[in-house]
Design a protein around this motif. Sequence first.
Motif, PDB file in Angstrom:
ATOM      1  N   ALA A  45     -99.638  -3.522 -17.671  1.00  0.00           N
ATOM      2  CA  ALA A  45     -98.689  -4.156 -18.592  1.00  0.00           C
ATOM      3  C   ALA A  45     -98.613  -3.396 -19.916  1.00  0.00           C
ATOM      4  O   ALA A  45     -97.538  -3.293 -20.516  1.00  0.00           O
ATOM      5  CB  ALA A  45     -99.079  -5.615 -18.830  1.00  0.00           C
ATOM      6  N   ALA A  46     -99.731  -2.852 -20.355  1.00  0.00           N
ATOM      7  CA  ALA A  46     -99.770  -2.131 -21.628  1.00  0.00           C
ATOM      8  C   ALA A  46     -98.888  -0.886 -21.609  1.00  0.00           C
ATOM      9  O   ALA A  46     -98.327  -0.506 -22.638  1.00  0.00           O
ATOM     10  CB  ALA A  46    -101.209  -1.744 -21.978  1.00  0.00           C
ATOM     11  N   VAL A  47     -98.761  -0.247 -20.460  1.00  0.00           N
ATOM     12  CA  VAL A  47     -97.987   0.995 -20.387  1.00  0.00           C
ATOM     13  C   VAL A  47     -96.579   0.807 -19.823  1.00  0.00           C
ATOM     14  O   VAL A  47     -95.765   1.737 -19.877  1.00  0.00           O
ATOM     15  CB  VAL A  47     -98.744   2.075 -19.568  1.00  0.00           C
ATOM     16  CG1 VAL A  47    -100.062   2.426 -20.235  1.00  0.00           C
ATOM     17  CG2 VAL A  47     -98.956   1.655 -18.127  1.00  0.00           C
ATOM     18  N   LYS A  48     -96.284  -0.363 -19.324  1.00  0.00           N
ATOM     19  CA  LYS A  48     -95.004  -0.606 -18.652  1.00  0.00           C
ATOM     20  C   LYS A  48     -93.802  -0.285 -19.538  1.00  0.00           C
ATOM     21  O   LYS A  48     -92.894   0.443 -19.128  1.00  0.00           O
ATOM     22  CB  LYS A  48     -94.937  -2.053 -18.175  1.00  0.00           C
ATOM     23  CG  LYS A  48     -93.697  -2.375 -17.396  1.00  0.00           C
ATOM     24  CD  LYS A  48     -93.704  -3.806 -16.917  1.00  0.00           C
ATOM     25  CE  LYS A  48     -92.442  -4.101 -16.122  1.00  0.00           C
ATOM     26  NZ  LYS A  48     -92.442  -5.482 -15.635  1.00  0.00           N
ATOM     27  N   GLY A  49     -93.772  -0.815 -20.740  1.00  0.00           N
ATOM     28  CA  GLY A  49     -92.634  -0.612 -21.631  1.00  0.00           C
ATOM     29  C   GLY A  49     -92.421   0.849 -21.995  1.00  0.00           C
ATOM     30  O   GLY A  49     -91.319   1.382 -21.810  1.00  0.00           O
ATOM     31  N   PRO A  50     -93.455   1.519 -22.527  1.00  0.00           N
ATOM     32  CA  PRO A  50     -93.280   2.927 -22.867  1.00  0.00           C
ATOM     33  C   PRO A  50     -92.907   3.803 -21.670  1.00  0.00           C
ATOM     34  O   PRO A  50     -92.136   4.752 -21.802  1.00  0.00           O
ATOM     35  CB  PRO A  50     -94.635   3.340 -23.444  1.00  0.00           C
ATOM     36  CG  PRO A  50     -95.232   2.075 -23.938  1.00  0.00           C
ATOM     37  CD  PRO A  50     -94.748   1.011 -22.994  1.00  0.00           C
ATOM     38  N   LEU A  51     -93.431   3.470 -20.484  1.00  0.00           N
ATOM     39  CA  LEU A  51     -93.046   4.223 -19.286  1.00  0.00           C
ATOM     40  C   LEU A  51     -91.554   4.042 -18.998  1.00  0.00           C
ATOM     41  O   LEU A  51     -90.850   5.015 -18.735  1.00  0.00           O
ATOM     42  CB  LEU A  51     -93.867   3.776 -18.072  1.00  0.00           C
ATOM     43  CG  LEU A  51     -95.247   4.369 -17.919  1.00  0.00           C
ATOM     44  CD1 LEU A  51     -96.024   3.662 -16.818  1.00  0.00           C
ATOM     45  CD2 LEU A  51     -95.174   5.861 -17.636  1.00  0.00           C
ATOM     46  N   ALA A  52     -91.094   2.797 -19.060  1.00  0.00           N
ATOM     47  CA  ALA A  52     -89.689   2.510 -18.760  1.00  0.00           C
ATOM     48  C   ALA A  52     -88.752   3.175 -19.769  1.00  0.00           C
ATOM     49  O   ALA A  52     -87.666   3.629 -19.405  1.00  0.00           O
ATOM     50  CB  ALA A  52     -89.459   0.998 -18.742  1.00  0.00           C
ATOM     51  N   ARG A  53     -89.175   3.246 -21.017  1.00  0.00           N
ATOM     52  CA  ARG A  53     -88.343   3.842 -22.075  1.00  0.00           C
ATOM     53  C   ARG A  53     -88.518   5.358 -22.185  1.00  0.00           C
ATOM     54  O   ARG A  53     -87.810   5.993 -22.954  1.00  0.00           O
ATOM     55  CB  ARG A  53     -88.693   3.222 -23.433  1.00  0.00           C
ATOM     56  CG  ARG A  53     -88.319   1.774 -23.579  1.00  0.00           C
ATOM     57  CD  ARG A  53     -88.517   1.283 -25.016  1.00  0.00           C
ATOM     58  NE  ARG A  53     -89.868   1.492 -25.519  1.00  0.00           N
ATOM     59  CZ  ARG A  53     -90.892   0.665 -25.336  1.00  0.00           C
ATOM     60  NH1 ARG A  53     -90.724  -0.443 -24.640  1.00  0.00           N
ATOM     61  NH2 ARG A  53     -92.080   0.942 -25.854  1.00  0.00           N
ATOM     62  N   GLU A  54     -89.456   5.899 -21.422  1.00  0.00           N
ATOM     63  CA  GLU A  54     -89.830   7.312 -21.538  1.00  0.00           C
ATOM     64  C   GLU A  54     -90.153   7.661 -22.994  1.00  0.00           C
ATOM     65  O   GLU A  54     -89.741   8.689 -23.529  1.00  0.00           O
ATOM     66  CB  GLU A  54     -88.745   8.227 -20.958  1.00  0.00           C
ATOM     67  CG  GLU A  54     -88.594   8.054 -19.462  1.00  0.00           C
ATOM     68  CD  GLU A  54     -87.639   9.032 -18.814  1.00  0.00           C
ATOM     69  OE1 GLU A  54     -87.130   9.944 -19.495  1.00  0.00           O
ATOM     70  OE2 GLU A  54     -87.401   8.878 -17.609  1.00  0.00           O
ATOM     71  N   ASP A  55     -90.930   6.790 -23.607  1.00  0.00           N
ATOM     72  CA  ASP A  55     -91.342   6.903 -25.013  1.00  0.00           C
ATOM     73  C   ASP A  55     -92.702   7.593 -25.055  1.00  0.00           C
ATOM     74  O   ASP A  55     -93.738   6.953 -24.910  1.00  0.00           O
ATOM     75  CB  ASP A  55     -91.410   5.499 -25.615  1.00  0.00           C
ATOM     76  CG  ASP A  55     -91.998   5.443 -27.002  1.00  0.00           C
ATOM     77  OD1 ASP A  55     -92.201   6.507 -27.631  1.00  0.00           O
ATOM     78  OD2 ASP A  55     -92.262   4.320 -27.469  1.00  0.00           O
ATOM     79  N   ALA A  56     -92.699   8.907 -25.243  1.00  0.00           N
ATOM     80  CA  ALA A  56     -93.939   9.688 -25.186  1.00  0.00           C
ATOM     81  C   ALA A  56     -94.964   9.253 -26.226  1.00  0.00           C
ATOM     82  O   ALA A  56     -96.119   8.991 -25.871  1.00  0.00           O
ATOM     83  CB  ALA A  56     -93.642  11.174 -25.298  1.00  0.00           C
ATOM     84  N   PRO A  57     -94.606   9.134 -27.519  1.00  0.00           N
ATOM     85  CA  PRO A  57     -95.621   8.703 -28.492  1.00  0.00           C
ATOM     86  C   PRO A  57     -96.116   7.283 -28.210  1.00  0.00           C
ATOM     87  O   PRO A  57     -97.310   7.002 -28.323  1.00  0.00           O
ATOM     88  CB  PRO A  57     -94.903   8.786 -29.844  1.00  0.00           C
ATOM     89  CG  PRO A  57     -93.763   9.732 -29.627  1.00  0.00           C
ATOM     90  CD  PRO A  57     -93.361   9.538 -28.188  1.00  0.00           C
TER      91      PRO A  57
END
Length: 77
Positions: A45-57
Amino acid sequence: MATPTPLFEYESGRIAAELEVARSLVSANPARAGKWNPLIARAEAAVKGPLAREDAPGLQRAVREAEGILAPLAGTA
């Protein structure tokens, strides 16, 4: 979407490998599944959002958070 950056590729591969190891540890230690599966779910769950947004930082920060969540499994790895 834009082409993922090298940082995004690195961090996404890193967390994928760490989650794979965590799931393997659960398979090898089924008695601990009740304690470890919720930790794995929290890390995912912690990485789901940044993965979906391709948000590297954002993914880099989330991977560090996920690693902290998964830390209790490290002694078994």
